[in-house]
Design a protein around this motif. Sequence first.
Motif, PDB file in Angstrom:
ATOM      1  N   THR A 158       3.289   4.241  -0.219  1.00 48.09           N
ATOM      2  CA  THR A 158       4.687   4.358  -0.625  1.00 48.09           C
ATOM      3  C   THR A 158       5.329   2.992  -0.867  1.00 48.09           C
ATOM      4  OG1 THR A 158       5.053   6.521   0.338  1.00 48.09           O
ATOM      5  CG2 THR A 158       6.951   5.055   0.289  1.00 48.09           C
ATOM      6  N   THR A 199      -0.023  -3.238   8.316  1.00 44.13           N
ATOM      7  CA  THR A 199      -1.074  -2.684   7.454  1.00 44.13           C
ATOM      8  C   THR A 199      -2.118  -3.772   7.181  1.00 44.13           C
ATOM      9  OG1 THR A 199       0.486  -1.138   6.501  1.00 44.13           O
ATOM     10  CG2 THR A 199      -1.492  -1.609   5.198  1.00 44.13           C
ATOM     11  N   CYS A 231       0.848  -1.199   0.000  1.00 42.60           N
ATOM     12  CA  CYS A 231       0.000   0.000   0.000  1.00 42.60           C
ATOM     13  C   CYS A 231       0.883   1.250   0.000  1.00 42.60           C
ATOM     14  CB  CYS A 231      -0.842   0.079   1.274  1.00 42.60           C
ATOM     15  SG  CYS A 231      -1.956  -1.299   1.498  1.00 42.60           S
ATOM     16  N   VAL A 243      -1.843   1.920   8.964  1.00 44.62           N
ATOM     17  CA  VAL A 243      -3.284   1.795   8.734  1.00 44.62           C
ATOM     18  C   VAL A 243      -3.687   0.369   9.086  1.00 44.62           C
ATOM     19  CG1 VAL A 243      -5.122   2.121   7.030  1.00 44.62           C
ATOM     20  CG2 VAL A 243      -3.071   3.550   6.932  1.00 44.62           C
TER      21      VAL A 243
HETATM   22  O1  M6R Z   1       3.576   0.404   7.025  1.00 46.86           O
HETATM   23  P1  M6R Z   1       3.344   0.288   5.553  1.00 46.86           P
HETATM   24  O2  M6R Z   1       4.588   0.392   4.756  1.00 46.86           O
HETATM   25  O3  M6R Z   1       2.564  -0.971   5.185  1.00 46.86           O
HETATM   26  O4  M6R Z   1       2.427   1.526   5.176  1.00 46.86           O
HETATM   27  C1  M6R Z   1       1.928   1.671   3.881  1.00 46.86           C
HETATM   28  C2  M6R Z   1       1.369   3.051   3.661  1.00 46.86           C
HETATM   29  O5  M6R Z   1       0.337   3.313   4.576  1.00 46.86           O
HETATM   30  C3  M6R Z   1       2.425   4.149   3.780  1.00 46.86           C
HETATM   31  O6  M6R Z   1       3.509   3.918   2.932  1.00 46.86           O
HETATM   32  C4  M6R Z   1       1.830   5.520   3.442  1.00 46.86           C
HETATM   33  O7  M6R Z   1       1.456   5.571   2.096  1.00 46.86           O
HETATM   34  C5  M6R Z   1       2.847   6.626   3.797  1.00 46.86           C
HETATM   35  N1  M6R Z   1       2.268   7.513   4.788  1.00 46.86           N
HETATM   36  C6  M6R Z   1       3.281   7.438   2.618  1.00 46.86           C
HETATM   37  O8  M6R Z   1       4.216   8.404   2.962  1.00 46.86           O
END
Ligand code: M6R
Length: 364
Positions: A57, A107, A55, A361
């Motif tokens: 980044t 996530t 998800c 998230v």
């Molecule tokens: O912890 P995660 O790498 O699974 O999180 C994924 C995304 O929620 C996270 O990369 C989000 O897009 C960032 N806040 C972007 O800067």
Amino acid sequence: DKGNFSHFMAKEIHEQPQVIRQTLENYLNADKSGLQHPPLPFNWQDISRITIVACGTAYYAGLVAKYWFESIARLPVEIDIASEFRYRTPPLIKGDLAIFISQSGETADTLAAQAYAKTQEQHCLAVVNVPESSLARAVDCVFMTHAGTEIGVASTKAFTTQLSVLAVLAIAAAQARQTISQNDYQHHCMALAQIPALMDEVLLCEHKCREIAYQLSKARDILYLGRGTSYAIAMEGALKLKEISYIHAEGYAAGELKHGPIALIDDTVPVIAIAPSDALFEKTASNIQEVAARKGRVILISDAEGHEKFPHPDFVRLTLPATSPLLSPILYALPVQMLAYHTAVIKGTDVDQPRNLAKSVTVE
Ligand code: M6R
């Protein structure tokens, strides 16, 4: 502790040379001409397709990796956003590889996607930053990013360490599948080892990024363009800017410009072109030319060779050191982070805790 920085995000941007070095120490051998990594529960020769799921980044890190696996390891890659993948319930070929990328490893959608991939009898590999996370515990094989704790909601050092680890995986796959020569293998490993030093150089353009950010902070809409792996960096740059400065931004594949978004261009729209002087440079340059002809305000991020090939008096320019074309996205991630950061600071938003967002998230 933010040290001498005003925000965690600034500190984390500047930690990148060090955390990439730290990460690579785990994956490069002593003389930096070869790889070492945890044992894999599969043979690269037996994999017919890779599925990458993540998800935000982390998804854009996966998008870069798709280009890498396909170009050097000649392995087909499907990539999807976890919230789409899990409900799409795609049929997967038993015994193939699924890669999950996540900083937090918590996530919800990424975890559910991994659980689904398991029902499809995939080898599940996680690129993750938190060793005791749910994702790390659920998969067959963990490739750690050693980014340290990332506090800023906007992901920076997690992204570039993910890219570094994914580059290791793609190079390992290419070597095992003999789709690159031994020479190229060594060349890629050594180029990877040089990334931290090149990043130190890139961070020196921060002052210039701040100047450009004044211009960006007044815009209503901003476009980011790139081709190949630079397309993924364009998407990541737009996400970073939206997330912390609240300015509307879109990342586009440069070649898609004339299929719609060029209608948006006028002299109020900054267009940030991610264009290292690689095999696709001329193609991207011709798209940028179309933007300039419509009075778009071009900000060209390239190396000295690229700028030289494209002399235009009205461009704002950021010059990065030359790097191996394969690994350029790891370096080009930095200026888009710095542009977003300084734009947000100028706008006075809450950089580390942007509105409506959570660091991880954990609900769908
Ligand atoms: O912890 P995660 O790498 O699974 O999180 C994924 C995304 O929620 C996270 O990369 C989000 O897009 C960032 N806040 C972007 O800067």
